[in-house]
Design an enzyme around this catalytic site. Structure first.
Site, PDB file in Angstrom:
ATOM      1  N   CYS A  82      44.994  42.090  38.056  1.00 59.38           N
ATOM      2  CA  CYS A  82      43.936  41.980  39.062  1.00 59.38           C
ATOM      3  C   CYS A  82      43.106  40.749  38.735  1.00 59.38           C
ATOM      4  O   CYS A  82      42.647  40.577  37.604  1.00 59.38           O
ATOM      5  CB  CYS A  82      43.065  43.234  39.040  1.00 59.38           C
ATOM      6  SG  CYS A  82      41.623  43.135  40.132  1.00 59.38           S
ATOM      7  N   CYS A  85      39.297  41.961  37.595  1.00 56.00           N
ATOM      8  CA  CYS A  85      38.948  42.611  36.324  1.00 56.00           C
ATOM      9  C   CYS A  85      40.003  42.454  35.244  1.00 56.00           C
ATOM     10  O   CYS A  85      39.816  42.933  34.133  1.00 56.00           O
ATOM     11  CB  CYS A  85      38.668  44.088  36.556  1.00 56.00           C
ATOM     12  SG  CYS A  85      40.147  45.045  37.018  1.00 56.00           S
ATOM     13  N   CYS A 130      42.777  48.003  43.222  1.00 56.03           N
ATOM     14  CA  CYS A 130      42.804  48.127  41.767  1.00 56.03           C
ATOM     15  C   CYS A 130      42.047  49.391  41.370  1.00 56.03           C
ATOM     16  O   CYS A 130      40.929  49.621  41.831  1.00 56.03           O
ATOM     17  CB  CYS A 130      42.154  46.890  41.143  1.00 56.03           C
ATOM     18  SG  CYS A 130      41.920  46.996  39.357  1.00 56.03           S
ATOM     19  N   CYS A 133      38.572  48.269  39.260  1.00 59.45           N
ATOM     20  CA  CYS A 133      37.386  47.662  39.880  1.00 59.45           C
ATOM     21  C   CYS A 133      37.270  47.937  41.379  1.00 59.45           C
ATOM     22  O   CYS A 133      36.262  47.590  41.981  1.00 59.45           O
ATOM     23  CB  CYS A 133      37.363  46.151  39.629  1.00 59.45           C
ATOM     24  SG  CYS A 133      38.634  45.216  40.514  1.00 59.45           S
ATOM     25  N   CYS A 153      52.723  44.768  49.393  1.00 57.36           N
ATOM     26  CA  CYS A 153      52.501  43.421  49.913  1.00 57.36           C
ATOM     27  C   CYS A 153      51.107  43.000  49.450  1.00 57.36           C
ATOM     28  O   CYS A 153      50.100  43.488  49.969  1.00 57.36           O
ATOM     29  CB  CYS A 153      52.611  43.463  51.432  1.00 57.36           C
ATOM     30  SG  CYS A 153      52.623  41.847  52.195  1.00 57.36           S
TER      31      CYS A 153
END
Length: 164
Positions: A82, A85, A130, A133, A153
Site C-alpha cells: 500500500c 501505509c 487496505c 489504513c 484491478c
C-alpha cells in the site's frame, strides 16, 4: 399524445439532473473506507505524505488513467505494498496482465485487504481497500484467471513495489 420539443427538453433535463445527483460524486464527497483502521493520519497528514494522484485514489476513491502506471510493466519477484501505509498487499506471483490498463492480481496476501460495496456511477461493484489504513486500492471482479477466478484491478498509484 403528441411529443413536443418542450416536452423532450424538459424530460431530458430531468433525466440529466437526476442522473447527476444519483451517479456522479463531487471531489471530497467520498473518503477512504470508514472504519477503525490501525494506521491513522489526519487529512492534512495524508495530503502531506502522498503525491496528489495517490492522495486522490487512496483517500477519495479516485481512479488513475489506464495504462499510465509503471507497475503495469513490473515483472520482477517481490511484493506490492500500500502506498499509504506500506502494508504488503499482493505477491508478484499473483500478478497477471488483464489488458485493462491497471495492475491486476488474482489473489491477495491473507488479511491485507478488505472490501465494501461501491454503488457509484450507476453500477454495483466491490471496492478493495487496505486493511491497515483503509486506503482505496481499486475493485475486484469475477473475470480473473484460475485458481481464484478473481481480478483485483488496482490503481498503480495506490501501490509501491518492493523487489525480493
Amino acid at each position: 399524445m403528441q411529443l413536443t420539443r418542450r416536452a423532450m427538453l424538459l424530460g431530458g433535463s430531468a433525466v440529466a439532473a437526476l442522473s447527476a445527483f444519483s451517479i456522479w460524486r463531487s471531489p471530497g464527497d467520498v473518503v477512504a473506507a470508514e472504519g477503525n483502521f490501525p494506521f491513522k493520519l489526519t487529512d492534512a497528514e495524508w495530503k502531506a505524505k502522498l503525491d496528489p494522484a495517490a492522495y486522490d485514489v487512496l483517500r477519495h476513491e479516485g481512479t488513475e488513467r489506464p495504462f499510465t502506471s509503471p507497475l503495469n510493466d513490473e515483472h520482477r519477484s517481490g511484493t506490492f505494498h500500500c502506498a499509504g501505509c506500506d502494508q504488503a498487499l499482493f505477491k508478484s506471483e499473483t500478478k497477471f496482465d488483464s489488458g485493462t490498463g491497471w495492475p491486476s492480481f488474482y489473489d491477495f496476501i491473507p488479511g491485507a485487504i478488505g472490501t465494501t460495496e461501491d454503488n457509484s456511477f450507476g453500477m454495483v461493484r466491490t471496492e478493495v481497500h487496505c486493511s491497515n489504513c483503509g486506503g482505496h486500492q481499486g475493485h475486484v471482479f469475477n473475470d480473473g484467471p484460475a485458481p481464484t477466478g478473481l481480478r483485483y484491478c488496482i490503481n498503480g498509484v495506490a501501490l509501491s513495489f518492493v523487489a525480493a
